[in-house]
Each structure stands twice: as structure tokens, then as C-alpha cells.
Design an enzyme around this catalytic site. Structure first.
Site, PDB file in Angstrom:
ATOM      1  N   ASN A 131       0.805  -1.235   0.000  1.00  0.00           N
ATOM      2  CA  ASN A 131       0.000   0.000   0.000  1.00  0.00           C
ATOM      3  C   ASN A 131       0.835   1.280   0.000  1.00  0.00           C
ATOM      4  OD1 ASN A 131       0.684  -0.594   2.651  1.00  0.00           O
ATOM      5  ND2 ASN A 131      -1.096   0.453   3.486  1.00  0.00           N
ATOM      6  N   GLU A 229       3.783  -4.063  12.241  1.00  0.00           N
ATOM      7  CA  GLU A 229       2.833  -2.972  11.955  1.00  0.00           C
ATOM      8  C   GLU A 229       1.715  -3.607  11.147  1.00  0.00           C
ATOM      9  OE1 GLU A 229       2.977  -0.123  13.243  1.00  0.00           O
ATOM     10  OE2 GLU A 229       5.075   0.381  13.615  1.00  0.00           O
ATOM     11  N   CYS A 263      -3.465   1.732   6.399  1.00  0.00           N
ATOM     12  CA  CYS A 263      -3.695   1.085   7.701  1.00  0.00           C
ATOM     13  C   CYS A 263      -4.284   2.071   8.701  1.00  0.00           C
ATOM     14  CB  CYS A 263      -2.392   0.511   8.216  1.00  0.00           C
ATOM     15  SG  CYS A 263      -1.063   1.689   8.166  1.00  0.00           S
ATOM     16  N   GLU A 433       7.707   2.438  15.218  1.00  0.00           N
ATOM     17  CA  GLU A 433       8.670   2.894  14.215  1.00  0.00           C
ATOM     18  C   GLU A 433       8.735   4.411  14.304  1.00  0.00           C
ATOM     19  OE1 GLU A 433       6.914   0.590  10.724  1.00  0.00           O
ATOM     20  OE2 GLU A 433       8.997  -0.093  10.745  1.00  0.00           O
TER      21      GLU A 433
HETATM   22  P1  NAD Z   1       0.279  -9.262   3.562  1.00  0.00           P
HETATM   23  O1  NAD Z   1       0.362  -9.658   4.998  1.00  0.00           O
HETATM   24  O2  NAD Z   1      -0.426 -10.159   2.640  1.00  0.00           O
HETATM   25  O3  NAD Z   1       1.736  -9.086   2.958  1.00  0.00           O
HETATM   26  C1  NAD Z   1       2.689  -8.227   3.488  1.00  0.00           C
HETATM   27  C2  NAD Z   1       4.071  -8.705   3.129  1.00  0.00           C
HETATM   28  O4  NAD Z   1       4.299  -9.957   3.773  1.00  0.00           O
HETATM   29  C3  NAD Z   1       4.301  -8.960   1.645  1.00  0.00           C
HETATM   30  O5  NAD Z   1       5.601  -8.529   1.317  1.00  0.00           O
HETATM   31  C4  NAD Z   1       4.184 -10.461   1.523  1.00  0.00           C
HETATM   32  O6  NAD Z   1       4.922 -10.988   0.450  1.00  0.00           O
HETATM   33  C5  NAD Z   1       4.769 -10.897   2.848  1.00  0.00           C
HETATM   34  N1  NAD Z   1       4.365 -12.235   3.293  1.00  0.00           N
HETATM   35  C6  NAD Z   1       3.215 -12.891   3.001  1.00  0.00           C
HETATM   36  N2  NAD Z   1       3.223 -14.110   3.583  1.00  0.00           N
HETATM   37  C7  NAD Z   1       4.392 -14.221   4.256  1.00  0.00           C
HETATM   38  C8  NAD Z   1       4.968 -15.246   5.066  1.00  0.00           C
HETATM   39  N3  NAD Z   1       4.361 -16.405   5.310  1.00  0.00           N
HETATM   40  N4  NAD Z   1       6.187 -15.032   5.616  1.00  0.00           N
HETATM   41  C9  NAD Z   1       6.818 -13.862   5.412  1.00  0.00           C
HETATM   42  N5  NAD Z   1       6.335 -12.874   4.644  1.00  0.00           N
HETATM   43  C10 NAD Z   1       5.118 -13.040   4.081  1.00  0.00           C
HETATM   44  O7  NAD Z   1      -0.328  -7.806   3.592  1.00  0.00           O
HETATM   45  P2  NAD Z   1      -0.682  -6.860   2.358  1.00  0.00           P
HETATM   46  O8  NAD Z   1      -1.967  -7.352   1.816  1.00  0.00           O
HETATM   47  O9  NAD Z   1       0.496  -6.705   1.447  1.00  0.00           O
HETATM   48  O10 NAD Z   1      -0.867  -5.453   3.089  1.00  0.00           O
HETATM   49  C11 NAD Z   1      -2.073  -5.013   3.592  1.00  0.00           C
HETATM   50  C12 NAD Z   1      -2.071  -5.105   5.106  1.00  0.00           C
HETATM   51  O11 NAD Z   1      -0.990  -4.362   5.650  1.00  0.00           O
HETATM   52  C13 NAD Z   1      -3.295  -4.485   5.729  1.00  0.00           C
HETATM   53  O12 NAD Z   1      -3.817  -5.319   6.730  1.00  0.00           O
HETATM   54  C14 NAD Z   1      -2.796  -3.204   6.353  1.00  0.00           C
HETATM   55  O13 NAD Z   1      -3.531  -2.709   7.405  1.00  0.00           O
HETATM   56  C15 NAD Z   1      -1.426  -3.576   6.733  1.00  0.00           C
HETATM   57  N6  NAD Z   1      -0.601  -2.371   6.876  1.00  0.00           N
HETATM   58  C16 NAD Z   1      -0.230  -1.956   8.122  1.00  0.00           C
HETATM   59  C17 NAD Z   1       0.534  -0.820   8.288  1.00  0.00           C
HETATM   60  C18 NAD Z   1       0.955  -0.333   9.641  1.00  0.00           C
HETATM   61  O14 NAD Z   1       1.882   0.433   9.717  1.00  0.00           O
HETATM   62  N7  NAD Z   1       0.346  -0.789  10.703  1.00  0.00           N
HETATM   63  C19 NAD Z   1       0.947  -0.098   7.168  1.00  0.00           C
HETATM   64  C20 NAD Z   1       0.552  -0.549   5.915  1.00  0.00           C
HETATM   65  C21 NAD Z   1      -0.201  -1.704   5.789  1.00  0.00           C
END
Ligand code: NAD
Length: 453
Positions: A131, A229, A263, A433
Site C-alpha cells: 500500500n 505494523e 492502515c 517505528e
Molecule cells: P500481507 O500480509 O499479505 O503481505 C505483506 C508482506 O508480507 C508482503 O511482502 C508479503 O509478500 C509478505 N508475506 C506474506 N506471507 C508471508 C509469510 N508467510 N512469511 C513472510 N512474509 C510473508 O499484507 P498486504 O496485503 O500486502 O498489506 C495489507 C495489510 O498491511 C493491511 O492489513 C494493512 O492494514 C497492513 N498495513 C499496516 C501498516 C501499519 O503500519 N500498521 C501499514 C501498511 C499496511
């Protein structure tokens, strides 16, 4: 090695093909990082600072290019993408001051001198979501490098391009070989290897709560350090005494920025019952005015969703029997467009109220009094951010203290500043962070006693 096709979400056309690393290539990168970190830890603090400033300058010189790449890869409106690339520069500049300020303590004890040191952890693995690809990466890599670590960055599969460019800029700026490597790959391959490889000493993960829990569990096997996060379902609480015009005019940007793929999106609007109808009257034209369209256009405020898969997931939340109060417009033609949507669900437990939809969909619910507002705001497993609109300073402070969330703003929707800490309560995350203390979360405190006799 396999490849992945990177799609422009505004046109549905392929814009690049990127090689994905396998486990062997990941292991080789980790070993290069181990060597690079041993050298980096010995570089003089002032020289580390100088190299980080050069990295910031390289990003500054490439700001427009980085922004254009993000428009093409992620569909972010160009004005937003320009803010993001400038933010990466600023995060690097801010933490370039840190290597010369990693102060320990001198603690009074008898029989000698007692001092503490902040030792780097070693190799840090950063896993980012799609995102906000470049900004979230910078929140990890800048303080980690400043604290003397090597960094491996695994961008999300859909949005690797700005991260790859940042890796090139780091090398052009003179960062040593192997110190900051960008490793495109699958989460289950490269990301998972960060968790299991013993030489990676910390994982910084931003993404979904479900994957965050798996990563935390995996890291436990080695007592590996972890920052998480995760998701959010933040409340925008509007009291009857608020400046309603201002609250309504800004509510769309509080939730629809980045097409709601944020997020910190204030995706639950809670309105005191006595002003509910008036607020909705004011909100309708504000939602209709959101300019959704070509992200390359300077006037655009909201672009498309990031992918077809994500479009399908958001669409599931708006069906024929949803109570839609009003919706904005979308362009015709190709692209994963989703209109800004305002729902007035029947109950406080409707899944549109409880689930993180991560798209331009907001629910509006009425509340009765301060205690009910706080109870409703906290009735979620998440706790990332939120806003409070009131002219009563005492109430603003009481409610700010009572809402269980890491980042709150009063009479505004601000959330991320690089100089202030960012992170979540409850299942929105673990650790913080940004802010002045971020480099310390990439160190171990070491205590040394030196006898005087
Ligand atoms: P996601 O969890 O599907 O993926 C995030 C990252 O994790 C990707 O790089 C993905 O390749 C990796 N990943 C997936 N499976 C993994 C595994 N088993 N082991 C290690 N890495 C793995 O999330 P997304 O769909 O890319 O992002 C959206 C989510 O992120 C939303 O829930 C959003 O709220 C959250 N988000 C949080 C923040 C924050 O700062 N709190 C900021 C941005 C996004």
C-alpha cells in the site's frame, strides 16, 4: 528463479517483469549482508552519517522518477507519490543524525566505571506491504542502517519497483556492497527465510494481522526480535460541539486517501446522535467532490485499487442489500476503480464495521455521549489510529487518553510524521517505528563494568 508480472492498476497493462529470488539466492544475500554489516559496524560514526546523507541526496535527486514509478506501479495519485518520495528523503536525512548520537549511559557504581553501549543487531530483514511501498520501507531501513545494521528489504510482490530503485540509489550514493539489498520474492519464500535463517537477527514486518501472527510465532523459535505494523479499523469520532463543516469536509480524506488502502484509514465514522443528520447532509457533497481518476493527473485525489484480486476482496463488502447512504464516481474503462462508498450499517457488529476492508468504504454509526463513543471506538481487535472532533479541550484529552490506539489526532487526521513514534495497540502491532528512538529498536543494550583497581 521465477518472474512476476507487475501490472499498472489504472490501465491493467503489464509495466515490468521482475525476477523473484528463491531460497538459495536469499541465503547468498544474507551471507553478503553478514559480511557487509561486520564492516559497517566499524565505520566511524561521522562517516556512517555522511553516507546516509549522500543516500538522502540521491533520493532527493531522483524524487520525481520515484514518484512516477509509484504512479505506474501502485496507482497512487502523482501529488501523493511526490509526497512519498520526499518523505523517504526526509526519513533518511532525519536518521543520518543518529550514528553520531547513539548515546549510552554512565551509571554510578562502586569500584569502577559502568557504561552502556547500543550494539547493532546484525542483519535486519524488512518485509513490506503493497500500500505504501517506499515510505514503509524507509521507516525500517533508515534507522536500522543508522544503528549499524545491514538491511535486506523484501517488497510486496505487486509493488516492487520503487524499492528496487531505492536499492540502486543506495549503491550510487556509495553505500557499501551488500549493506542494503532489495530482494524481490514471495512472502512464503524470501519473507519466510528471514524468519528461519539464524543470521537474520530481527524481522520488521508491515502487513496483515494474519501473516504478522505467523511471523511472530516463527520468530519465537529463535527468540528473534520482531516489529509488527498490522491492520487497523480506526474511528473518526465527531462530537456535537465540533466544527461540523470542517469535520465533514475532511472526513473523506481521512478514509479515502490512497483509495482507503491505508492502515490508518478512519474507516468508522462515529457521530453524536443529535448532529447525525446534519453531519450526513454535509458529508454527501464532500464525498461527491472526491476526484477519482487517472493517477498521473495532478488534480486526481484518488486512484484505483492496487489489483484485481484486491478489487474483488473489497467488492465483497458492498452488495445489493448493503445500506449505501451515497457513493462517489469512478471513471469508465480499464482499471480497478472503486467508488468512494458510505454505508450506514444496521448494527454495530455488521462485518463492514468490524473487518478491515482496506478500500474506499466507510461506515457511519451514531453514538450517545462520551462514554458510548469511547466504548464503540474501542470495540475492535485493532488499535492503530483515530481522530476526535470537539471544541472542548478537556473532552479532547479525556477521549484521546481513553481510546486504545497508538496514533490519534484531534480536529485533524494527521498520523505519520517521521519525527514522532508510530505503531499500534492490541492486534495492530508490536513495537514502534519512527520518532527519535527508532534506531534503538535496532540495537541491543550492552552493560560494561570496568574495575578501577
Ligand atoms: P500481507 O500480509 O499479505 O503481505 C505483506 C508482506 O508480507 C508482503 O511482502 C508479503 O509478500 C509478505 N508475506 C506474506 N506471507 C508471508 C509469510 N508467510 N512469511 C513472510 N512474509 C510473508 O499484507 P498486504 O496485503 O500486502 O498489506 C495489507 C495489510 O498491511 C493491511 O492489513 C494493512 O492494514 C497492513 N498495513 C499496516 C501498516 C501499519 O503500519 N500498521 C501499514 C501498511 C499496511
Amino acid at each position: 528463479m521465477s518472474t512476476t508480472s507487475v501490472i499498472n492498476p489504472a490501465t491493467e497493462k503489464e509495466v515490468a517483469s521482475v525476477e523473484l529470488l528463491d531460497v538459495d539466492a536469499t541465503d547468498e544475500a544474507i551471507m553478503r549482508a553478514v559480511v557487509a554489516q561486520q564492516h559497517w559496524a566499524r565505520v566511524a560514526p561521522a562517516d556512517k552519517a555522511r553516507l546516509m546523507r549522500r543516500f538522502a541526496e540521491a533520493v532527493d535527486g531522483d524524487r520525481e522518477n520515484l514518484a512516477q514509478i509509484e504512479v505506474m506501479n501502485s496507482g497512487h495519485p502523482i501529488t501523493q507519490a511526490r509526497w512519498e518520495s520526499a518523505h523517504v528523503r526526509d526519513v533518511l536525512s532525519y536518521y543520518s543524525a543518529a550514528p553520531e548520537r547513539m548515546f549510552g549511559q554512565q551509571i554510578p557504581v562502586s569500584g569502577g566505571l559502568d557504561v552502556t553501549f547500543h550494539e547493532p543487531l546484525g542483519v535486519v530483514g524488512i518485509i513490506t506491504p503493497w500500500n505504501f511501498p517506499m515510505t514503509i520501507a524507509a521507516w525500517g531501513f533508515a534507522p536500522a542502517l543508522a544503528a549499524g545494521n545491514a538491511v535486506l528489504l523484501k517488497p510486496a510482490e505487486w509493488t516492487p519497483l520503487t524499492s528496487i530503485r531505492l536499492g540502486e540509489l543506495a549503491r550510487e550514493a556509495g553505500l557499501p556492497e551488500g549493506l542494503f539489498q532489495v530482494l524481490p520474492g514471495r512472502g512464503s519464500v524470501v519473507g519466510e527465510r528471514f524468519v528461519t535463517h539464524p543470521a537474520v537477527r530481527k524481522v520488521v514486518f508491515t502487513g496483515s494481522t494474519a501473516v504478522g501472527k505467523q511471523i511472530m510465532a516463527g520468530c519465537a523459535a529463535q527468540v528473534k526480535r520482531v516489529t509488527l505494523e498490522l491492520g487497523g479499523k480506526s474511528a473518526n469520532i465527531i462530537f456535537a460541539d465540533a466544527d461540523l463543516e470542517k469535520a465533514a469536509a475532511s472526513a473523506p480524506s481521512g478514509v479515502f486517501e490512497n483509495a482507503g488502502q491505508d492502515c490508518c484509514a478512519r474507516s468508522r465514522i462515529l457521530v453524536e446522535r443529535s448532529v447525525y443528520d446534519r453531519f450526513m447532509e454535509l458529508l454527501e457533497p464532500a464525498v461527491a467532490a472526491v476526484r477519482v481518476g487517472d493517477p498521473a493527473n495532478e488534480a486526481t485525489e484518488m486512484g484505483p485499487l492496487v489489483s484485481k484480486k484486491h478489487f474483488d476482496s473489497v467488492s465483497e463488502y458492498v452488495s445489493d442489500d448493503s445500506l449505501v447512504a451515497f457513493r462517489g464516481a469512478t471513471p469508465a474503462g480499464p482499471g480497478y476503480w472503486f467508488a468512494p462508498t458510505v454505508l450506514t450499517p444496521r448494527s454495530r457488529t455488521d462485518r463492514t464495521v468490524t473487518d478491515e476492508i482496506f478500500g474506499p468504504v466507510v461506515t457511519v454509526l451514531p453514538f450517545d455521549g462520551e462514554a458510548d463513543a469511547v466504548q464503540l471506538a474501542n470495540d475492535t481487535t485493532y488499535g492503530l489510529s483515530g481522530s476526535i472532533w470537539t471544541r472542548d479541550v478537556g473532552r479532547a484529552l479525556r477521549v484521546s487518553r481513553a481510546v486504545d490506539a497508538g496514533n490519534l489526532s484531534v480536529n485533524s487526521h494527521s498520523s505519520v510524521r517521521y519525527s514522532t513514534p508510530f505503531g499500534g495497540f492490541k492486534q495492530s502491532g508490536l513495537g514502534r517505528e519512527l520518532g527519535p528512538d527508532a534506531p534503538l529498536s535496532f540495537t541491543e543494550t550492552k552493560n560494561v563494568f570496568i574495575a578501577v583497581d
